[in-house]
Every structure is written in structure tokens, then in C-alpha cells.
Design an enzyme around this catalytic site. Structure first.
Site, PDB file in Angstrom:
ATOM      1  N   GLU A 113       0.851  -1.198   0.000  1.00  0.00           N
ATOM      2  CA  GLU A 113       0.000   0.000   0.000  1.00  0.00           C
ATOM      3  C   GLU A 113       0.878   1.236   0.000  1.00  0.00           C
ATOM      4  OE1 GLU A 113      -2.406  -0.129   3.543  1.00  0.00           O
ATOM      5  OE2 GLU A 113      -2.942  -2.205   3.137  1.00  0.00           O
ATOM      6  N   LYS A 115       2.143   4.724   1.658  1.00  0.00           N
ATOM      7  CA  LYS A 115       2.244   5.241   3.023  1.00  0.00           C
ATOM      8  C   LYS A 115       1.892   6.727   2.972  1.00  0.00           C
ATOM      9  CE  LYS A 115       5.168   5.150   7.113  1.00  0.00           C
ATOM     10  NZ  LYS A 115       5.015   6.516   7.521  1.00  0.00           N
ATOM     11  N   ASP A 117       1.112  10.487   3.983  1.00  0.00           N
ATOM     12  CA  ASP A 117       1.844  11.347   4.901  1.00  0.00           C
ATOM     13  C   ASP A 117       0.875  12.320   5.563  1.00  0.00           C
ATOM     14  OD1 ASP A 117       4.003  12.240   6.195  1.00  0.00           O
ATOM     15  OD2 ASP A 117       4.871  13.350   4.520  1.00  0.00           O
ATOM     16  N   TYR A 224      -6.947   2.383   6.195  1.00  0.00           N
ATOM     17  CA  TYR A 224      -6.035   1.316   5.774  1.00  0.00           C
ATOM     18  C   TYR A 224      -6.029   0.081   6.666  1.00  0.00           C
ATOM     19  CZ  TYR A 224      -3.066   3.873   9.090  1.00  0.00           C
ATOM     20  OH  TYR A 224      -2.591   4.510  10.190  1.00  0.00           O
ATOM     21  N   LYS A 311      10.553   3.519   3.435  1.00  0.00           N
ATOM     22  CA  LYS A 311      10.472   4.979   3.293  1.00  0.00           C
ATOM     23  C   LYS A 311      11.277   5.437   2.082  1.00  0.00           C
ATOM     24  CE  LYS A 311       9.931   7.460   6.977  1.00  0.00           C
ATOM     25  NZ  LYS A 311       8.969   8.376   7.559  1.00  0.00           N
ATOM     26  N   CYS A 405      10.433  49.382  -4.203  1.00  0.00           N
ATOM     27  CA  CYS A 405       9.758  48.436  -5.097  1.00  0.00           C
ATOM     28  C   CYS A 405      10.578  48.240  -6.376  1.00  0.00           C
ATOM     29  CB  CYS A 405       8.368  48.955  -5.435  1.00  0.00           C
ATOM     30  SG  CYS A 405       7.518  47.921  -6.626  1.00  0.00           S
ATOM     31  N   CYS A 408       8.379  49.899  -9.374  1.00  0.00           N
ATOM     32  CA  CYS A 408       8.000  51.306  -9.497  1.00  0.00           C
ATOM     33  C   CYS A 408       8.846  52.217  -8.619  1.00  0.00           C
ATOM     34  CB  CYS A 408       6.510  51.488  -9.185  1.00  0.00           C
ATOM     35  SG  CYS A 408       6.124  51.257  -7.450  1.00  0.00           S
ATOM     36  N   CYS A 423       4.530  47.131  -1.280  1.00  0.00           N
ATOM     37  CA  CYS A 423       4.678  48.357  -2.054  1.00  0.00           C
ATOM     38  C   CYS A 423       3.333  49.086  -1.953  1.00  0.00           C
ATOM     39  CB  CYS A 423       4.981  48.048  -3.522  1.00  0.00           C
ATOM     40  SG  CYS A 423       4.751  49.490  -4.572  1.00  0.00           S
ATOM     41  N   CYS A 429       1.609  50.973  -9.672  1.00  0.00           N
ATOM     42  CA  CYS A 429       2.637  49.940  -9.771  1.00  0.00           C
ATOM     43  C   CYS A 429       2.118  48.844 -10.718  1.00  0.00           C
ATOM     44  CB  CYS A 429       2.920  49.405  -8.372  1.00  0.00           C
ATOM     45  SG  CYS A 429       4.209  48.176  -8.334  1.00  0.00           S
TER      46      CYS A 429
HETATM   47  S1  IVH Z   1      -0.665   0.358   8.781  1.00  0.00           S
HETATM   48  C1  IVH Z   1       0.668  -1.030  13.192  1.00  0.00           C
HETATM   49  N1  IVH Z   1      -0.846   1.465   6.469  1.00  0.00           N
HETATM   50  O1  IVH Z   1       2.338   5.349   9.067  1.00  0.00           O
HETATM   51  C2  IVH Z   1       0.570   0.135  12.377  1.00  0.00           C
HETATM   52  N2  IVH Z   1       0.010   2.786   8.252  1.00  0.00           N
HETATM   53  O2  IVH Z   1       4.103   4.281  11.852  1.00  0.00           O
HETATM   54  C3  IVH Z   1      -0.345  -0.138  11.249  1.00  0.00           C
HETATM   55  N3  IVH Z   1       0.525   5.120   7.606  1.00  0.00           N
HETATM   56  O3  IVH Z   1       1.337   7.112  11.489  1.00  0.00           O
HETATM   57  C4  IVH Z   1      -0.301   0.973  10.338  1.00  0.00           C
HETATM   58  N4  IVH Z   1      -0.062   4.917   5.504  1.00  0.00           N
HETATM   59  O4  IVH Z   1      -0.759   6.296  10.274  1.00  0.00           O
HETATM   60  C5  IVH Z   1      -0.476   1.637   7.747  1.00  0.00           C
HETATM   61  N5  IVH Z   1      -1.111   2.292   4.334  1.00  0.00           N
HETATM   62  C6  IVH Z   1      -0.756   2.483   5.604  1.00  0.00           C
HETATM   63  C7  IVH Z   1      -0.265   3.720   6.093  1.00  0.00           C
HETATM   64  C8  IVH Z   1       0.112   3.830   7.418  1.00  0.00           C
HETATM   65  C9  IVH Z   1       0.398   5.742   6.438  1.00  0.00           C
HETATM   66  C10 IVH Z   1       1.042   5.764   8.831  1.00  0.00           C
HETATM   67  C11 IVH Z   1       0.345   5.455  10.097  1.00  0.00           C
HETATM   68  C12 IVH Z   1       1.375   5.759  11.152  1.00  0.00           C
HETATM   69  C13 IVH Z   1       2.642   5.464  10.426  1.00  0.00           C
HETATM   70  C14 IVH Z   1       3.186   4.146  10.880  1.00  0.00           C
END
Ligand code: IVH
Length: 685
Positions: A113, A115, A117, A224, A311, A405, A408, A423, A429
Site C-alpha cells: 500500500e 504510506k 503522509d 487502511y 520509506k 519596489c 516602481c 509596495c 505599480c
Molecule cells: S498500517 C501497526 N498502512 O504510518 C501500524 N500505516 O508508523 C499499522 N501510515 O502514522 C499501520 N499509511 O498512520 C499503515 N497504508 C498504511 C499507512 C500507514 C500511512 C502511517 C500510520 C502511522 C505510520 C506508521
């Protein structure tokens, strides 16, 4: 409408709006326009106010927030909210796969999946209703942010289909790039500190204690992980697919992988493609698919042994800062922009980066000739995140912010507490004038899409347009045959513009059509500082006409919902200037809408059924302005003078003798304030 009818209508609107919500926010496939949606929602809010006994807890009207939390309640998680162990290399992933297989002694299917942010959230549903939303906190206890979570449209308040009676679902609350950019632009406009990236914006928003403010933040949520005992599921992947049917927003970007090579394909695909996504991801999560296997693997104190996060490496490159340009925006705000030695960053060549304002330059202590680090974050424009001090020339001088500026020559000023230099020469301007014109024609303002940046520049250079009212003086003859070649710049290719018949007709048609744009958008288009779209709508809803708005003094303005000192001062200053009042008059003459149309007035009732009412005298329970508003909100019409068309006079103390006399002569009823209030109040049930 009878009570029974109101009840039915509320139920129908709730049902339909929830469905549209799902189509829009979860499936990204809206079936109706934003306008139609807003109209339905407004009707529902109004009906629920009138008949609160029929308002459902899952009503979309709840999504506009309102609940203010003094301090978030601490909630213990039913299941510990663990974090993922991170990996940064292929070896780490290979090790993970080895460990998993060693414990299970069999082949394993994984789910890969994205991740996301953002901020982790746990949502609890009982009998299909959202009952609790808790942040991760320390993993054992988190903040109860239910009131805030309820405002996020992607989080269902009521589930559909065949869901478990009680379960928790976890996911990530985030902000997409477009929402983030808009939010920061709004904050920049009102001089508020900017969020550094979408994650901070999402985290900051979720912690706001007033949920009605959270409701305006463009938050989104992907789910998720379903956490439930005995819900009868065997596989993580299938559970998420099911959760989609219950109404949750589940990422479409998931894949089942049976080999390590498939996992690496997924990783390398998204490492490249992540920039095409409308939101930030910082890696890929790899999970064991079968719950039975997850159970065997178990967890360490901090993280599960059945999942790992890969990551992505921060995309950061080093390059040289060649020079700094200072750009002037439509409000006169000066933005420093760094010119960089061109460098390849995440697939695109970067030559420029925003430095935002003097404080940022100072904080980074960036100097011309420095080796700087450039990163791509949530913003479209990359940013400088640091300086390599070891590589600094010994004679490198700190950047001096300009004092005049660049366009102008006027001396710049900086107000106490504001991040930007300005300005003040707003009338002469050039970039400020062009910027105002561009704002005026923009999509959310007058929407004259047959004009654009290049055409505006040409009309300005040819001296055909100096202020927005000049657009309405353009004619076929003035436009036909105009042409200009825009020189190629570093960022843009050479562009030729020439106005032939079709172009000219399109421009004129667009300008003509803009005369039908509703008043709130015209007010927004004027570009008054701090008057964004929402504020413009509030002002129009309250004052209805530009004349009443222009008459309002500071103390009256700050009484209007959501209008604070800053906005009030800005309005007073704008309307006190003769040139602006002249501009309004010119726009009025050209036929722009400076009054609220029917579609802009949210009626509370129609109890005054189109009656024409004249206000006279002073009142105890409301001001004259409020009386006017009450009349309009309940479907009546205000008139200034008593005539044969007057239905009644709303009379207070010290009623003008002339009006009194005339009313008597014409046999027009005078209604006192208490009786008037009874007329518009709801009949008691
Ligand atoms: S599963 C046991 N799936 O990543 C933890 N986490 O440290 C199960 N995060 O802040 C998490 N995308 O919120 C999982 N597809 C994803 C995710 C995800 C982002 C975040 C999660 C947490 C950090 C994990």
C-alpha cells in the site's frame, strides 16, 4: 409545510446528501454540481433549525461543525495503536521477508500500500454510526477528536451495507496539494503563518478546538486497517475491499504481491510516480495479508512483525543560489524568489524556488553563491530547506531585503506583525494593477476565461485597460488587430498573441456574460484585502446591496458573523477612498450585479410573503439594519418611502411625522416591533 412534510423532507435531503457526499468525496465521481449540493444543504440546515426534533445525528448538516472543545478528552485505545518499523533499503525489505517466512514456515502473500503522509486516526463505529475518533497519541491513549473528524467529508457518519456491529477502522487524515496550496494562499493573504507542508497543515487542523473552523479545512482521509475481534474476515485485502462498500475511502493503489520482486516493482513504480499523485506519500507499506499469519507473527512493544514501511529517500538536491528576484503581487506584497543553478529534482529541472519573505531568508541565513538544498514537498514550487555552510565563501554577505519596489521604485513598508513587505503604490505599480485585473477575471471571481494573463498584459500595455471597469468599455474595433509577441523567458516559451475575429468575439462575449455573475463573486472580484470568497458571501448575505455595505460603519461590520477587526478596517478603508467609490459607480453603470440575487439570499421563512415594508423610527430589540435583514430573511421587501405599494410600516419610537401622516392618509397599517417579531416567529407547536 406541515410538520410531517418537514420530517419527510429532512429525511430525504439527509439520505440524498449523504449519497452525494459519498460519490463526491469517496468515489470522486460527483453526480450533481457544487451549487446544487450547496442549495440542498442550505435547505436542510434551515429545516433542521426549524424542526430540530427531526435532525438526525448522521445529517450532513452536522459536517459544518460548531462544537467547541476546551480540551480534548483522553481516550484509551481498545487496541494499542502501534507504529511501523521503517526501512530505507532493499536489504531491510529482504530481511523482513526472510524473518516472516522463517516464522511462518510457508509461502506468504503480501499487500503493498502507499504510506500516506498525514496524521493517524482510529474511528469507532457502533451499529453503523461513527461514535468516536481518536488520534494515536502515545499509542495507548489519544485525543478524542470526534467533533473534528465528523466535519471531514470522506469519513462516513453512517455506514452502508453489511458492516460488523462494532469495529474500529484506522487510517490517515491528510490534506491534498490543492487544498494545502489554497489554505496557505488564504493564510498568506491575511498575514498568518504558513504551514510548512500538507502534513503539518493536516495535523494543525485536526487539533483546532472549534470544529466549525476545522470544517473549512480541506481534510481528507484514507482508511487502511480494520481492527475487530471476530468480525469473520480472513484477509486484510478483502476486508479493505469490503470497507469500501461500507462507505469508506480506501486507496485504489493497493496490490497483492507474492514475491519480493513484485514488492520491489511496486516500490520503484511509486517512487517515480508519487509526484503525479495529488497528495503526499512518504513510502510504501508492506503487510502480510492473512490475519491468521499476522496473529502468529505478533508484535514487538512498538510495532507489528507482520508489516514494514519502506520509506522513500527525501528528494533533496544541492545547487547554487545565483541571485534573488523580488516579485510584486496584486496586493503589493513582495515575494523573494531564488534563481538557482538549474538542477534535476524528481524528474523536473528546477531553476527557481520561493523564499516566501524576509523572515525565511533570515532564518535560513541564505546568501548569494551559497550551496543550498532544494526539496520537493507538497507545494508545486520547490523550496530551499537549508544551506551547506561548509561550502560558503568567506566573503558571502547576508541578503539585504530590498527597501524600494523593484517595479516602481516606491519605498516599501512592513506592518507590525506581518510577514511581508508591501509596495504601497497600488494605483501605479504595474504588477499590482495587472494582478488586480487577473484576479478580477479569474474563474472564481468574474470567470472571464476568454481573457488570461497574456491578454491582460497586452491590454494593459496598450493602455486599453487601467482598472477593471475599463474591461467593460472594450469594443470590437478597439480589440481587432491587436497583437503582441511575448519574448521567451526561462520559464516560458515565446508566445504570439493576435486578436482576430474569433478571439475578439470570445473576449467580448465573456465580458458580457460576466454581468450575470452574482453579487458575492463581484465583491470578491474587487480584490479588497481580506475579503475572500467566504467573507464576500457573508457580507452579501447580511447587507444584500453594495450601498448598504458601503454605509456600514466599523462597529456595525464587526457585528456581522465572522467579520473581525481586520476585515472591517479593510472594508472601511476601501470604501472611504473616492477612486474606489467611483469604480463602484462605473461598474454599476456597466450593469454588473451589485445586489444579492434571489439565489444568494438564504430565506429563513416566507412568512412575510413578498410584502413591501417601510421601516420607520427606532426599536428596542433590533437595529434598523437588523430589521432590514429580518424582513429579507423572511421573504419581505424593504422600501424607503411610503407609497401605494407599501403593505405596512414597521414603526418604532420617534417615527418620522411625515411618514406617520402619509400612512394615515393612505390607510397603511403600522406594525409595532413586538407584533412584527410575532409575525416572523415560528408558530408555537
Ligand atoms: S498500517 C501497526 N498502512 O504510518 C501500524 N500505516 O508508523 C499499522 N501510515 O502514522 C499501520 N499509511 O498512520 C499503515 N497504508 C498504511 C499507512 C500507514 C500511512 C502511517 C500510520 C502511522 C505510520 C506508521
Amino acid at each position: 409545510m406541515t410538520k410531517e412534510e418537514a420530517k419527510k423532507r429532512i429525511e430525504k435531503l439527509t439520505r440524498e446528501l449523504n449519497e452525494h457526499n459519498y460519490k463526491y468525496y469517496v468515489l470522486s465521481a460527483p453526480k450533481i454540481s457544487d451549487y446544487e449540493y450547496d442549495m440542498m444543504l442550505e435547505e436542510l440546515v434551515r429545516l433542521e433549525k426549524q424542526y430540530p426534533e427531526y435532525a438526525d445525528s448522521t445529517s450532513p448538516a452536522r459536517r459544518i461543525g460548531g462544537e467547541v472543545t476546551k480540551e480534548f478528552r483522553q481516550i484509551r485505545h481498545d487496541y494499542q495503536m502501534l507504529s511501523l518499523s521503517n526501512s530505507y533499503s532493499e536489504e531491510d525489505v529482504i530481511d523482513f521477508d526472510r524473518r516472516v517466512k522463517k516464522t511462518l514456515e510457508t509461502e506468504v502473500e503480501y499487500v503493498c500500500e502507499l504510506k500516506y503522509d498525514g496524521v493517524a486516526i482510529g474511528l469507532r463505529y457502533n451499529n453503523g454510526l461513527l461514535t468516536l475518533a481518536v488520534t494515536r497519541g502515545d499509542g495507548d491513549m489519544g485525543d478524542d477528536v470526534t467533533a473534528n473528524a465528523r466535519t471531514i467529508r470522506a469519513i462516513p457518519l453512517k455506514l452502508k451495507g453489511d458492516y460488523p456491529a462494532s469495529f474500529e477502522i484506522r487510517g490517515e487524515i491528510f490534506m491534498n496539494h490543492e487544498g494545502f496550496e489554497t489554505l496557505n494562499a488564504e493564510r498568506e493573504e491575511i498575514g498568518e503563518q504558513l504551514f510548512a507542508n500538507p502534513r503539518n497543515a493536516a495535523a494543525g487542523s485536526l487539533k483546532i478546538q472549534d470544529s466549525s473552523i476545522v470544517a473549512k479545512r480541506p481534510l481528507d482521509c484514507f482508511l487502511y486497517q480494520v481492527v475487530a475481534d471476530n468480525a469473520g474476515f480472513q484477509y486484510h485485502y478483502d476486508t479493505l475491499k469490503k470497507a469500501k462498500d461500507w462507505g469508506f475511502k480506501i486507496s485504489p493503489y493497493m496490490a497483492k504481491c507474492n514475491t519480493i520482486d513484485e514488492i520491489f516493482d511496486f516500490i520503484s513504480f511509486w517512487n517515480k510516480e508519487r509526484y503525479a499523485l495529488p497528495f503526499d506519500i512518504d513510502g510504501v507499506v508492506i503487510k502480510v495479508n492473512a490475519f491468521s499469519q499476522q496473529e502468529i507473527l505478533g508484535s514487538t512493544a512498538k510495532s507489528p512483525r507482520w508489516a514494514i514501511a519502506y520509506k522513500f529517500k527525501a528528494v533533496r538536491v544541492a545547487t547554487t543560489l545565483l541571485s534573488i528576484d523580488f516579485q510584486v503581487g496584486r496586493t503589493g506584497a513582495i515575494t523573494p524568489v531564488a534563481n538557482l543553478q538549474p538542477v534535476l529534482l524528481a524528474g523536473t529541472i528546477v531553476k527557481r524556488a520561493s523564499l516566501h519573505n524576509a523572515d525565511i531568508i533570515e532564518k535560513l541565513d541564505v546568501r548569494i553563491g551559497d550551496t543550498v538544498y532544494v526539496e520537493k514537498g507538497g507545494e508545486i514550487i520547490p523550496k530551499i530547506t537549508g544551506v551547506d555552510l561548509e561550502n560558503r565563501e568567506s566573503n558571502a554577505m547576508p541578503v539585504e531585503f530590498i527597501s524600494t519596489c523593484p517595479e516602481c521604485g516606491t519605498s516599501l513598508f512592513r506592518k507590525e506583525g506581518e510577514a511581508h513587505h508591501y509596495c504601497p503604490n497600488e494605483d501605479n505599480c504595474p504588477p499590482q494593477i495587472k494582478g488586480k485585473l487577473e484576479h478580477f477575471i479569474s474563474r472564481r471571481a468574474m470567470n472571464i476565461d476568454s481573457l488570461g494573463e497574456g491578454k491582460i498584459e497586452m491590454l494593459y500595455d496598450k493602455r486599453l485597460v487601467r482598472d477593471v471597469s475599463d474591461l467593460y468599455n472594450l469594443t470590437y474595433d478597439k480589440l481587432y488587430g491587436l497583437g503582441k509577441i511575448f519574448e521567451a523567458t526561462e520559464d516560458k516559451k515565446e508566445k504570439k498573441l493576435s486578436f482576430r475575429e474569433k478571439t475578439v468575439n470570445n473576449i467580448l462575449k465573456g465580458i458580457e456574460a460576466s454581468k450575470e455573475v452574482p453579487f458575492a463573486r463581484v465583491l470578491y472580484a474587487l480584490g479588497i484585502r481580506y475579503v475572500g470568497e467566504t467573507v464576500a458571501k457573508k457580507l452579501v448575505n447580511h447587507y444584500k446591496t453594495i450601498d448598504d455595505l458601503m454605509k456600514a460603519d466599523f462597529y456595525e461590520l464587526i457585528l456581522v458573523d465572522e467579520i473581525g477587526d481586520k476585515i472591517a478596517e479593510s472594508l472601511i478603508s476601501f470604501f472611504s477612498q473616492e477612486k474606489n467609490r467611483n469604480l463602484i459607480e462605473k461598474l454599476r453603470e456597466r450593469g454588473l450585479r451589485l445586489k444579492a440575487g434571489k439565489e444568494e439570499i438564504s430565506l429563513k421563512s416566507t412568512r412575510l410573503g413578498n410584502k413591501t415594508i417601510v421601516i420607520s423610527g427606532v426599536f428596542n430589540r433590533f437595529s434598523r439594519e437588523e430589521a432590514k435583514r429580518l424582513i429579507e430573511e423572511h421573504g419581505g421587501k424593504n422600501a424607503g418611502t411610503v407609497s401605494s405599494r407599501t403593505d405596512f410600516i414597521l414603526g418604532g419610537a420617534d417615527m418620522g411625522p411625515k411618514k406617520l401622516e402619509k400612512a394615515r392618509e393612505m390607510g397603511i397599517k403600522i406594525i409595532a416591533e413586538e407584533d412584527f417579531l410575532k409575525m416572523i416567529e415560528e408558530p408555537s407547536p
